[in-house]
Design a protein around this motif. Structure first.
Motif, PDB file in Angstrom:
ATOM      1  N   CYS A  53       0.817  -1.213   0.000  1.00 31.67           N
ATOM      2  CA  CYS A  53       0.000   0.000   0.000  1.00 31.67           C
ATOM      3  C   CYS A  53       0.853   1.266   0.000  1.00 31.67           C
ATOM      4  CB  CYS A  53      -0.961  -0.002   1.181  1.00 31.67           C
ATOM      5  SG  CYS A  53      -2.251  -1.276   1.050  1.00 31.67           S
ATOM      6  N   ARG A  54       2.174   1.101   0.042  1.00 32.35           N
ATOM      7  CA  ARG A  54       3.050   2.245  -0.188  1.00 32.35           C
ATOM      8  C   ARG A  54       2.976   2.664  -1.650  1.00 32.35           C
ATOM      9  NH1 ARG A  54       8.414  -0.560   2.081  1.00 32.35           N
ATOM     10  NH2 ARG A  54       7.472  -2.175   0.765  1.00 32.35           N
ATOM     11  N   LYS A  55       2.626   1.717  -2.518  1.00 27.91           N
ATOM     12  CA  LYS A  55       2.545   1.980  -3.953  1.00 27.91           C
ATOM     13  C   LYS A  55       1.116   1.846  -4.485  1.00 27.91           C
ATOM     14  CE  LYS A  55       7.250   0.266  -4.683  1.00 27.91           C
ATOM     15  NZ  LYS A  55       8.097  -0.752  -5.361  1.00 27.91           N
ATOM     16  N   ALA A  56       0.392   0.846  -4.014  1.00 28.03           N
ATOM     17  CA  ALA A  56      -0.964   0.618  -4.496  1.00 28.03           C
ATOM     18  C   ALA A  56      -1.944   1.637  -3.902  1.00 28.03           C
ATOM     19  CB  ALA A  56      -1.416  -0.796  -4.135  1.00 28.03           C
ATOM     20  N   LYS A  57      -3.023   1.852  -4.599  1.00 36.39           N
ATOM     21  CA  LYS A  57      -4.095   2.755  -4.163  1.00 36.39           C
ATOM     22  C   LYS A  57      -5.054   1.927  -3.298  1.00 36.39           C
ATOM     23  CE  LYS A  57      -7.660   5.697  -6.313  1.00 36.39           C
ATOM     24  NZ  LYS A  57      -8.243   6.052  -7.641  1.00 36.39           N
ATOM     25  N   CYS A  58      -4.757   1.860  -2.003  1.00 30.78           N
ATOM     26  CA  CYS A  58      -5.469   0.952  -1.108  1.00 30.78           C
ATOM     27  C   CYS A  58      -6.602   1.625  -0.353  1.00 30.78           C
ATOM     28  CB  CYS A  58      -4.508   0.356  -0.090  1.00 30.78           C
ATOM     29  SG  CYS A  58      -3.272  -0.760  -0.794  1.00 30.78           S
ATOM     30  N   VAL A  59      -7.584   0.820   0.004  1.00 27.10           N
ATOM     31  CA  VAL A  59      -8.647   1.227   0.916  1.00 27.10           C
ATOM     32  C   VAL A  59      -9.018   0.007   1.753  1.00 27.10           C
ATOM     33  CG1 VAL A  59     -10.492   0.734  -0.758  1.00 27.10           C
ATOM     34  CG2 VAL A  59     -10.918   2.335   1.114  1.00 27.10           C
ATOM     35  N   THR A 180     -18.336   6.410   6.048  1.00 21.46           N
ATOM     36  CA  THR A 180     -19.484   5.753   6.667  1.00 21.46           C
ATOM     37  C   THR A 180     -20.714   5.916   5.791  1.00 21.46           C
ATOM     38  OG1 THR A 180     -20.989   5.690   8.558  1.00 21.46           O
ATOM     39  CG2 THR A 180     -19.942   7.806   8.086  1.00 21.46           C
ATOM     40  N   ALA A 181     -21.402   4.814   5.562  1.00 25.17           N
ATOM     41  CA  ALA A 181     -22.641   4.854   4.784  1.00 25.17           C
ATOM     42  C   ALA A 181     -23.841   5.148   5.669  1.00 25.17           C
ATOM     43  CB  ALA A 181     -22.851   3.523   4.071  1.00 25.17           C
ATOM     44  N   LYS A 182     -23.621   5.204   6.983  1.00 20.40           N
ATOM     45  CA  LYS A 182     -24.720   5.339   7.933  1.00 20.40           C
ATOM     46  C   LYS A 182     -25.811   4.312   7.609  1.00 20.40           C
ATOM     47  CE  LYS A 182     -23.836  10.193   9.008  1.00 20.40           C
ATOM     48  NZ  LYS A 182     -24.363  11.566   9.091  1.00 20.40           N
ATOM     49  N   ASN A 187     -32.013   1.008   4.781  1.00 24.74           N
ATOM     50  CA  ASN A 187     -31.843  -0.289   4.145  1.00 24.74           C
ATOM     51  C   ASN A 187     -31.782  -0.158   2.633  1.00 24.74           C
ATOM     52  OD1 ASN A 187     -31.796  -1.847   6.525  1.00 24.74           O
ATOM     53  ND2 ASN A 187     -34.035  -1.846   6.635  1.00 24.74           N
ATOM     54  N   ASP A 188     -31.629   1.066   2.138  1.00 23.63           N
ATOM     55  CA  ASP A 188     -31.554   1.340   0.710  1.00 23.63           C
ATOM     56  C   ASP A 188     -30.141   1.025   0.227  1.00 23.63           C
ATOM     57  OD1 ASP A 188     -31.329   2.458  -1.830  1.00 23.63           O
ATOM     58  OD2 ASP A 188     -32.622   4.166  -1.361  1.00 23.63           O
ATOM     59  N   SER A 189     -29.962  -0.114  -0.422  1.00 27.12           N
ATOM     60  CA  SER A 189     -28.628  -0.553  -0.838  1.00 27.12           C
ATOM     61  C   SER A 189     -27.999   0.417  -1.834  1.00 27.12           C
ATOM     62  CB  SER A 189     -28.703  -1.949  -1.452  1.00 27.12           C
ATOM     63  OG  SER A 189     -29.157  -2.891  -0.500  1.00 27.12           O
ATOM     64  N   ALA A 190     -28.807   1.001  -2.707  1.00 28.97           N
ATOM     65  CA  ALA A 190     -28.272   1.958  -3.678  1.00 28.97           C
ATOM     66  C   ALA A 190     -27.732   3.197  -2.972  1.00 28.97           C
ATOM     67  CB  ALA A 190     -29.348   2.345  -4.694  1.00 28.97           C
ATOM     68  N   LEU A 191     -28.430   3.646  -1.945  1.00 30.88           N
ATOM     69  CA  LEU A 191     -27.978   4.808  -1.190  1.00 30.88           C
ATOM     70  C   LEU A 191     -26.701   4.489  -0.417  1.00 30.88           C
ATOM     71  CD1 LEU A 191     -28.348   7.691  -0.186  1.00 30.88           C
ATOM     72  CD2 LEU A 191     -29.905   6.803   1.588  1.00 30.88           C
ATOM     73  N   ILE A 192     -26.639   3.295   0.153  1.00 32.82           N
ATOM     74  CA  ILE A 192     -25.432   2.868   0.866  1.00 32.82           C
ATOM     75  C   ILE A 192     -24.239   2.864  -0.092  1.00 32.82           C
ATOM     76  CG2 ILE A 192     -24.329   0.886   1.992  1.00 32.82           C
ATOM     77  CD1 ILE A 192     -27.156   0.236   3.143  1.00 32.82           C
ATOM     78  N   GLU A 198     -18.923   8.031  -2.721  1.00 35.51           N
ATOM     79  CA  GLU A 198     -18.710   9.480  -2.658  1.00 35.51           C
ATOM     80  C   GLU A 198     -17.591   9.852  -1.684  1.00 35.51           C
ATOM     81  OE1 GLU A 198     -23.152  11.317  -3.706  1.00 35.51           O
ATOM     82  OE2 GLU A 198     -22.520  11.088  -1.624  1.00 35.51           O
ATOM     83  N   GLN A 199     -17.396   9.051  -0.665  1.00 36.73           N
ATOM     84  CA  GLN A 199     -16.452   9.405   0.392  1.00 36.73           C
ATOM     85  C   GLN A 199     -15.087   8.734   0.270  1.00 36.73           C
ATOM     86  OE1 GLN A 199     -18.297   9.109   4.444  1.00 36.73           O
ATOM     87  NE2 GLN A 199     -20.142   8.671   3.291  1.00 36.73           N
ATOM     88  N   THR A 200     -14.997   7.688  -0.535  1.00 37.67           N
ATOM     89  CA  THR A 200     -13.780   6.886  -0.543  1.00 37.67           C
ATOM     90  C   THR A 200     -12.629   7.592  -1.245  1.00 37.67           C
ATOM     91  OG1 THR A 200     -15.015   4.809  -0.466  1.00 37.67           O
ATOM     92  CG2 THR A 200     -12.749   4.698  -1.269  1.00 37.67           C
ATOM     93  N   GLU A 201     -11.488   7.635  -0.555  1.00 33.28           N
ATOM     94  CA  GLU A 201     -10.239   8.137  -1.099  1.00 33.28           C
ATOM     95  C   GLU A 201      -9.125   7.173  -0.713  1.00 33.28           C
ATOM     96  OE1 GLU A 201      -9.639  12.073   0.368  1.00 33.28           O
ATOM     97  OE2 GLU A 201     -11.329  12.923  -0.757  1.00 33.28           O
TER      98      GLU A 201
END
Length: 253
Positions: A53-59, A180-182, A187-192, A198-201
């Motif tokens: 993960c020093r090189k890869a784009k990890c999450v 966090t998807a809260k 229970n809306d999977s599309a919203l999750i 939207e938040q992932t970096e």
């Protein structure tokens, strides 16, 4: 670093943890990478392979408060997608009632972690009670799997110097999150899915729960899009490597 109120404790971001790894940790990591082809054999970041993960784009992908009746379906998805996650396990009504799922999580290479016995807010109870909340899960997971967690997530992410001291005593590093998807609200999977993406970096830590019916159905779409965006999905320990999680430390992207 101070976080909220008067509490003061050590906080480290994943990139800083990697950068501050000891010479011995770096050499060991590089040797493992060399032995496995530099991690190129693990495009999805499986626990059995070395990921850099020093090189890869990890999450990091994490799930709280299970196992539950949805966990086996989640494990099927992760196995199919060749992805491993970190499971912050809840003791009461979960670990104690679903030892088979705990065994499967371990057997399939996922990371076992601690989310307390009964989800009490650790900053609001006496030190002895807080220690017991964590130690009971340590003991239960070890009894079921033969391994003892080295990571914990405080309920609601609420920690302080007292909790850090207890965690250090028990050999537990603390892990917070950046995504966090809260999913406890919907229970809306599309919203999750939308909220996660939207938040992932890079170097983020995704928080989901495998106890809510809308969450597990969202996972395939999340993984597909993360892969499309060039992410390697890893466990928390893989995200921090070559550093090893330090007991008592709070890790937060």
């Amino acid at each position: 670093m101070a976080l909220g109120g008067c509490a003061s404790y050590d906080v480290t971001a994943p990139a800083d943890a990697r950068a501050n790894a000891s010479t011995a940790e770096v050499r060991a990591k590089d040797a493992r990478l060399a032995a496995t082809g530099g991690g190129r054999s693990a495009p999805h970041g499986t626990a059995a392979d070395e990921v850099d993960c020093r090189k890869a784009k990890c999450v990091a992908l994490t799930f709280d408060a299970g196992p539950s009746e949805h966990t086996n379906r989640l494990l099927d998805i992760l196995k199919r997608e060749k992805v491993h996650a970190t499971f912050f396990l809840l003791g009461k009504n979960h670990v104690d009632r679903r030892p088979a799922e705990v065994k499967r999580i371990a057997a399939e290479g996922h990371e076992l972690a601690n989310h307390t016995w009964s989800h009490q807010i650790l900053t609001e109870i006496e030190p002895a009670a807080a220690e017991r909340e964590l130690s009971r899960v340590q003991e239960a997971v070890h009894r079921i799997t033969g391994t003892t967690p080295t990571l914990m997530r405080p309920p609601q992410g609420r920690t302080d110097e007292k909790v850090s001291d207890i965690s250090k005593k028990l050999g537990l590093a603390q892990v917070l999150w950046s995504v966090t998807a809260k999913d406890y609200q919907t229970n809306d999977s599309a919203l999750i899915t939308k909220r996660v993406l939207e938040q992932t970096e890079r170097d983020g830590v995704i928080l989901l729960h495998d106890i809510y019916p809308g969450t597990v159905p969202a996972v395939p779409g999340i993984l597909k899009e993360l892969k499309k965006r060039g992410y390697t999905v890893v466990t928390v320990s893989q995200l921090l490597s070559p550093a090893k999680p330090q007991p008592g430390m709070v890790y937060r992207p």
